[in-house]
Write a protein that holds these residues in place. Structure first.
Motif, PDB file in Angstrom:
ATOM      1  N   PHE A   1       5.807  -0.179  11.365  1.00 54.82           N
ATOM      2  CA  PHE A   1       6.366   0.856  12.234  1.00 54.82           C
ATOM      3  C   PHE A   1       5.281   1.872  12.575  1.00 54.82           C
ATOM      4  O   PHE A   1       4.357   2.096  11.793  1.00 54.82           O
ATOM      5  CB  PHE A   1       7.545   1.563  11.558  1.00 54.82           C
ATOM      6  CG  PHE A   1       7.168   2.314  10.297  1.00 54.82           C
ATOM      7  CD1 PHE A   1       6.708   3.632  10.349  1.00 54.82           C
ATOM      8  CD2 PHE A   1       7.282   1.701   9.044  1.00 54.82           C
ATOM      9  CE1 PHE A   1       6.367   4.316   9.182  1.00 54.82           C
ATOM     10  CE2 PHE A   1       6.933   2.384   7.883  1.00 54.82           C
ATOM     11  CZ  PHE A   1       6.477   3.693   7.951  1.00 54.82           C
TER      12      PHE A   1
ATOM     13  N   ASP B   1       4.315   5.754  13.361  1.00 57.03           N
ATOM     14  CA  ASP B   1       4.781   7.117  13.117  1.00 57.03           C
ATOM     15  C   ASP B   1       3.549   7.963  12.800  1.00 57.03           C
ATOM     16  O   ASP B   1       2.951   7.810  11.731  1.00 57.03           O
ATOM     17  CB  ASP B   1       5.775   7.142  11.947  1.00 57.03           C
ATOM     18  CG  ASP B   1       6.428   8.511  11.802  1.00 57.03           C
ATOM     19  OD1 ASP B   1       5.805   9.520  12.214  1.00 57.03           O
ATOM     20  OD2 ASP B   1       7.562   8.567  11.275  1.00 57.03           O
TER      21      ASP B   1
ATOM     22  N   VAL C   1       4.073   2.605   2.897  1.00 54.95           N
ATOM     23  CA  VAL C   1       4.575   1.521   3.746  1.00 54.95           C
ATOM     24  C   VAL C   1       6.098   1.414   3.696  1.00 54.95           C
ATOM     25  O   VAL C   1       6.705   0.729   4.518  1.00 54.95           O
ATOM     26  CB  VAL C   1       3.968   0.150   3.357  1.00 54.95           C
ATOM     27  CG1 VAL C   1       2.455   0.161   3.545  1.00 54.95           C
ATOM     28  CG2 VAL C   1       4.340  -0.252   1.942  1.00 54.95           C
ATOM     29  N   GLY C   2       6.709   2.119   2.727  1.00 54.55           N
ATOM     30  CA  GLY C   2       8.171   2.122   2.646  1.00 54.55           C
ATOM     31  C   GLY C   2       8.738   1.475   1.391  1.00 54.55           C
ATOM     32  O   GLY C   2       9.919   1.136   1.355  1.00 54.55           O
TER      33      GLY C   2
ATOM     34  N   LEU D   1       0.837  -1.197   0.000  1.00 53.51           N
ATOM     35  CA  LEU D   1       0.000   0.000   0.000  1.00 53.51           C
ATOM     36  C   LEU D   1       0.874   1.250   0.000  1.00 53.51           C
ATOM     37  O   LEU D   1       2.067   1.169   0.286  1.00 53.51           O
ATOM     38  CB  LEU D   1      -0.916  -0.006   1.241  1.00 53.51           C
ATOM     39  CG  LEU D   1      -2.097  -0.977   1.210  1.00 53.51           C
ATOM     40  CD1 LEU D   1      -2.886  -0.876   2.514  1.00 53.51           C
ATOM     41  CD2 LEU D   1      -3.013  -0.696   0.018  1.00 53.51           C
TER      42      LEU D   1
ATOM     43  N   ILE E   1       3.128   9.857   9.509  1.00 52.69           N
ATOM     44  CA  ILE E   1       2.922   9.181   8.230  1.00 52.69           C
ATOM     45  C   ILE E   1       1.565   8.498   8.233  1.00 52.69           C
ATOM     46  O   ILE E   1       1.328   7.552   8.979  1.00 52.69           O
ATOM     47  CB  ILE E   1       4.065   8.187   7.963  1.00 52.69           C
ATOM     48  CG1 ILE E   1       5.356   8.997   7.808  1.00 52.69           C
ATOM     49  CG2 ILE E   1       3.808   7.365   6.712  1.00 52.69           C
ATOM     50  CD1 ILE E   1       6.593   8.217   7.967  1.00 52.69           C
TER      51      ILE E   1
ATOM     52  N   SER F   1       9.307   2.814  -1.680  1.00 49.32           N
ATOM     53  CA  SER F   1      10.339   3.639  -2.328  1.00 49.32           C
ATOM     54  C   SER F   1      11.607   3.666  -1.489  1.00 49.32           C
ATOM     55  O   SER F   1      12.715   3.667  -2.017  1.00 49.32           O
ATOM     56  CB  SER F   1       9.857   5.074  -2.513  1.00 49.32           C
ATOM     57  OG  SER F   1       8.588   5.070  -3.082  1.00 49.32           O
ATOM     58  N   THR F   2      11.419   3.692  -0.175  1.00 49.95           N
ATOM     59  CA  THR F   2      12.576   3.691   0.718  1.00 49.95           C
ATOM     60  C   THR F   2      13.399   2.429   0.506  1.00 49.95           C
ATOM     61  O   THR F   2      14.628   2.480   0.388  1.00 49.95           O
ATOM     62  CB  THR F   2      12.110   3.777   2.193  1.00 49.95           C
ATOM     63  OG1 THR F   2      11.201   4.861   2.315  1.00 49.95           O
ATOM     64  CG2 THR F   2      13.282   3.981   3.125  1.00 49.95           C
TER      65      THR F   2
HETATM   66  P1  GDP Z   1       5.832   4.068  -0.346  1.00 47.09           P
HETATM   67  O1  GDP Z   1       4.670   4.947  -0.634  1.00 47.09           O
HETATM   68  O2  GDP Z   1       5.409   2.705   0.062  1.00 47.09           O
HETATM   69  O3  GDP Z   1       6.853   4.052  -1.412  1.00 47.09           O
HETATM   70  O4  GDP Z   1       6.504   4.664   0.991  1.00 47.09           O
HETATM   71  P2  GDP Z   1       7.824   5.542   1.158  1.00 47.09           P
HETATM   72  O5  GDP Z   1       9.023   4.705   1.011  1.00 47.09           O
HETATM   73  O6  GDP Z   1       7.729   6.762   0.325  1.00 47.09           O
HETATM   74  O7  GDP Z   1       7.682   5.899   2.708  1.00 47.09           O
HETATM   75  C1  GDP Z   1       6.653   6.729   3.190  1.00 47.09           C
HETATM   76  C2  GDP Z   1       7.181   7.539   4.345  1.00 47.09           C
HETATM   77  O8  GDP Z   1       7.470   6.665   5.446  1.00 47.09           O
HETATM   78  C3  GDP Z   1       8.470   8.276   4.028  1.00 47.09           C
HETATM   79  O9  GDP Z   1       8.394   9.555   4.624  1.00 47.09           O
HETATM   80  C4  GDP Z   1       9.536   7.418   4.688  1.00 47.09           C
HETATM   81  O10 GDP Z   1      10.651   8.197   5.105  1.00 47.09           O
HETATM   82  C5  GDP Z   1       8.801   6.873   5.897  1.00 47.09           C
HETATM   83  N1  GDP Z   1       9.332   5.587   6.375  1.00 47.09           N
HETATM   84  C6  GDP Z   1       9.696   4.520   5.642  1.00 47.09           C
HETATM   85  N2  GDP Z   1      10.125   3.533   6.455  1.00 47.09           N
HETATM   86  C7  GDP Z   1      10.022   3.975   7.712  1.00 47.09           C
HETATM   87  C8  GDP Z   1      10.322   3.435   9.008  1.00 47.09           C
HETATM   88  O11 GDP Z   1      10.776   2.285   9.139  1.00 47.09           O
HETATM   89  N3  GDP Z   1      10.055   4.224  10.097  1.00 47.09           N
HETATM   90  C9  GDP Z   1       9.547   5.482   9.972  1.00 47.09           C
HETATM   91  N4  GDP Z   1       9.308   6.195  11.069  1.00 47.09           N
HETATM   92  N5  GDP Z   1       9.278   6.028   8.794  1.00 47.09           N
HETATM   93  C10 GDP Z   1       9.506   5.303   7.669  1.00 47.09           C
END
Ligand code: GDP
Length: 366
Positions: A106, A108, A12-13, A9, A111, A15-16
């Protein structure tokens, strides 16, 4: 090369994780991660055996195996009905060998989770599964009626098709994934494979946790672990954001130190690739010559001629025999000549089942 798609979804991380995979290039400077499209990257499969062999052989270059990673964004509730990026990304998944399903494990408050609800990876997983299942049902229903008609007219192939389609349909409408179905006959397996169902692909669940849970996981990841076990699926705990920070460090030593502080021996990237290999039953054989030391990917259980065919179809067609050195022998004796002298080089025929890490030299007719 192997191709893995990252799904999950929004937020969720994904792209990270993709970013920290792409930063892994620093570990293999001469075979960098390259971005083919904004959401597609190629990473090298870490294998220190190549480095050790290169120290002996001094080849012109080292060529590791590669793995293509596709970040498939846009998967949301309703995607199978065209919500979000809808069907476009579903096509991207169809082409992959395996699926990396990222789950937010996680907390937060900054987010947001869709709909503003609290963190719930189990529910997240179900939403994604449902979208993929609906898409698979669509695929099945687009074929079933026609195949049934042909089967009724006595066509044997169509009968096979119908038995596969119906078996899949039955589990999918129960909200289960196609991969829970197994087929006995070769014909059924072939037809099933050629459907390229999304939920039939092997899946690796990646629990994205906070730094403090990087080693042991947390309550969220433990729930996913239970589910993965029940599904006979693989799961992995990665602190993607932390790993992104680690990946940005300059030297290998710095990275290793950071990982050790977290209680980890290996980076998430390495663990991910290794899991993907075992998930897909893939292994590596090596060729070691003056020109290059190179890793080749094959399916566990393949015999020597089939593996020769990975290098070149002519190698398979004209296969005579294979000279095989075990990795440990190569390292212990220190050269191919010394291995030969010690009588440790295997001369193997068509029936030899290649083992992970074998250093192969194929003899063939042209
Ligand atoms: P995507 O939409 O699934 O690609 O999600 P992103 O990788 O863009 O992550 C969404 C947000 O969650 C970003 O601001 C990330 O920095 C943050 N994020 C990702 N992993 C973690 C984590 O393990 N802990 C926290 N606190 N934030 C995270």
């Amino acid at each position: 090369s192997l191709k893995c798609g990252i799904v999950g979804l929004p937020n969720v991380g994904k792209s990270t994780l993709f970013n920290c995979l792409s930063s892994a290039k620093a570990q293999a400077a001469n075979f960098p991660f390259c971005t083919i499209e904004p959401n597609v990257g190629v990473i090298t499969v870490p294998d220190e055996r190549l480095t050790r062999l290169a120290e002996i052989v001094h080849p012109g270059r080292i060529v590791p195996a590669t793995c293509e990673i596709v970040d498939i964004a846009g998967l949301v509730k309703g995607a199978s009905k065209g919500e979000g990026l809808g069907n476009k990304f579903l096509g991207n998944i169809r082409e992959t060998d395996a699926i990396i399903h990222v789950l937010r494990c996680f907390d937060d408050d900054n987010i947001v989770r869709e709909g503003g609800a609290s963190v719930n990876p189990v529910e997240d997983k179900e939403i994604i599964d449902t979208e993929l299942q609906l898409k698979d049902l669509e695929t099945i229903d687009s074929q079933l009626a026609k195949q049934q008609k042909t089967a009724a007219a006595g066509n044997k192939d169509a009968k096979v098709a119908v038995s596969v389609l119906e078996a899949y349909r039955e589990v999918l409408i129960q909200g289960k994934n196609a991969r829970t179905v197994e087929f006995d006959s070769k014909d059924e397996q072939k037809f099933a494979h050629d459907l390229f169902l999304l939920t039939a692909k092997p899946v690796l669940y990646v629990c994205n946790v906070d730094e403090s849970s990087a080693k042991e996981g947390n309550e969220y990841s433990r729930k996913i672990e239970e589910i993965a076990k029940a599904e006979n699926a693989e799961m992995l705990i990665i602190a993607a954001k932390t790993e992104e920070d680690i990946a940005s460090l300059e030297t290998y030593e710095d990275k290793q130190m950071f990982l050790e502080e977290l209680g980890l021996e290996e980076s998430g990237v390495n663990r991910l690739i290794k899991k993907a290999y075992s998930l897909l039953n893939l292994e590596t054989f090596i060729t070691a010559g003056e020109m290059e030391v190179k890793a080749w990917t094959y399916h566990k259980g393949w015999k020597a001629p089939q593996c020769a065919g990975v290098i070149h179809t002519d190698f398979e067609k004209g296969f005579i025999r294979a000279e095989v050195i075990k990795y440990n022998d190569y390292i212990q004796y220190g050269s191919e000549a010394a291995v030969r002298e010690a009588g440790k080089m295997g001369i193997e025929g068509k029936e030899y089942v290649v083992q992970d890490g074998d250093i192969m030299h194929f003899r063939f007719n042209v």
